[in-house]
Design an enzyme around this catalytic site. Structure first.
Site, PDB file in Angstrom:
ATOM      1  CG  HIS A 164      -0.376   0.269   2.521  1.00 33.79           C
ATOM      2  ND1 HIS A 164      -0.086  -0.721   3.423  1.00 33.79           N
ATOM      3  CD2 HIS A 164      -0.023   1.429   3.110  1.00 33.79           C
ATOM      4  CE1 HIS A 164       0.418  -0.185   4.526  1.00 33.79           C
ATOM      5  NE2 HIS A 164       0.474   1.132   4.355  1.00 33.79           N
ATOM      6  CG  ASP A 229     -12.145 -10.127  -0.415  1.00 35.58           C
ATOM      7  OD1 ASP A 229     -12.412 -10.144  -1.619  1.00 35.58           O
ATOM      8  OD2 ASP A 229     -12.201 -11.113   0.307  1.00 35.58           O
ATOM      9  CB  SER A 305       2.897   1.321   6.702  1.00 35.04           C
ATOM     10  OG  SER A 305       1.760   1.577   7.482  1.00 35.04           O
TER      11      SER A 305
END
Length: 372
Positions: A164, A229, A305
């Site tokens: 991401h 998901d 992250s």
């Protein structure tokens, strides 16, 4: 085909080898990993680079949600592990892969977003000061991405990070084409040479020196999925630098079950954005796990992250202690657990399949990727 996905997971699971004597040490298990090889590569249209970089991913699907999800089919797994490669000139390719099991076996093992809350009670993070620490292993393996995330050195020219940080699931982020990786280095006394970006607020007169990224690999499981998901299961990416970084790097390894981790704890260092210019280290207990994810409450903020999650265990073959990266810190997750809201920070586990894929990206030879 119905039982094939189960077979894949069983064949790719850990084959634990633990010391039998009373002098027990937390020991790296022995893994035989599958083989993942490119089958075909297609040229894609150049991306637009129009997505906003997000330093965290939020998902309401918690441990129970992931555990109850149906196992993917063999074709779905192949699709998820296919990948896109972004080059520095803006060109883009998509590579389909094949998965092969070679002499493997095992017994198997197995609401609402509050994006700012990633500190649990007392803030247990440690800022790493002083060049003697910052420039020494393992802290020296942590690097900063120009998109704002953290990465970890895993080879002479490769950096592991979160997908991401490069791609929002639909499009590549702004700055991905000219992506750079920053290394903390001592600032020269005259401050006139050796860097293109400095930060006077850094302790010990440190600065970032930047190296351009040559190409980036992102699995299709992230690009075609989403955080609610299966996407979070594939939130990892590998960057290849244009030149070697000349630092000691940390090897990747297959993630053992949480119960086999030393003290049940994990460790990682990153560039949290609430402490600009500081490398921040933390460790904490793993609270829960699925086949693909580790749930923990390590204190963290956006910017961390992409940090490599590592542990230190005994390597029986080499008769020494060894640190390996077993996961990639993804970010914050808000979960509804039996009607009670609870939040976790989530790391993507390096499973046997992911190990085979990332190792092949690094080495380009599956024969060097058979032992996880």
């Amino acid at each position: 085909m119905a039982g094939l996905s189960t077979l894949i997971l069983l064949l790719c699971a850990a084959k634990d080898v633990m010391p039998s004597s009373s002098h027990w040490k937390p020991t790296w298990p022995s893994y035989r990993v599958p083989v993942i090889l490119p089958q075909s590569t297609l040229n894609l249209d150049k991306p637009q680079f129009d997505a906003e970089a997000r330093l965290e991913v939020v998902s309401p699907c918690g441990p129970a949600c992931h555990k109850s999800s149906p196992l993917p089919t063999y074709e779905e797994v192949k699709n998820y592990l296919s990948y896109e490669t972004l080059y520095a000139n803006g060109s883009l390719t998509e590579t389909e892969v094949g998965i092969y099991i070679l002499n493997s076996g095992g017994d198997g093992s197995q609401g609402k977003s509050r994006t700012k809350r990633q500190i649990y009670g007392y803030d247990s993070r440690f800022s790493i000061f002083g060049k003697d620490f910052l420039l020494n292993y393992p802290f020296s393996t942590s690097v900063k991405l120009s998109t704002g995330c953290t990465g970890t050195l895993v080879a002479e020219k490769h950096v592991l990070t979160a997908a991401h940080c490069i791609h929002d699931g639909k499009s590549y982020v702004k700055g991905a084409q000219k992506l750079r990786v920053g290394f903390l280095k001592p600032k020269l006394k005259d401050g006139s040479k050796g860097a293109n970006i400095t930060n006077s607020a850094m302790p010990e007169k440190m600065k970032f020196q930047w190296i351009r990224v040559k190409r980036t690999h992102v699995p299709k499981g992230w690009i075609k999925g989403n955080a609610n998901d299966i996407g979070m299961d594939y939130d990892y990416a590998l960057l290849e630098l244009k030149k070697p970084h000349k630092r000691k790097f940390m090897k990747i390894g297959v993630s053992p079950p949480a119960r086999h981790l030393p003290g049940g704890r994990i460790h990682f260092s990153g560039y949290d954005n609430d402490r600009p210019g500081n490398l921040v280290y933390r460790f904490c207990d793993v609270k829960d796990e699925t086949y693909d994810l580790l749930y923990q409450q390590c204190d963290a903020q956006p910017g961390a992250s992409g940090s490599g999650v590592y542990v230190r265990m005994w390597k029986r073959q080499n008769h020494k202690w060894e640190r390996k990266i077993i996961g990639i810190f993804s970010g914050h997750q808000w979960v509804d657990m039996n009607g009670t809201p609870q939040d976790f920070n989530v790391a993507v586990r390096i499973t046997p399949l992911k190990y085979a894929q990332i190792c092949y990206w690094i080495k380009g030879n599956y024969l060097d990727c058979r032992e996880g």
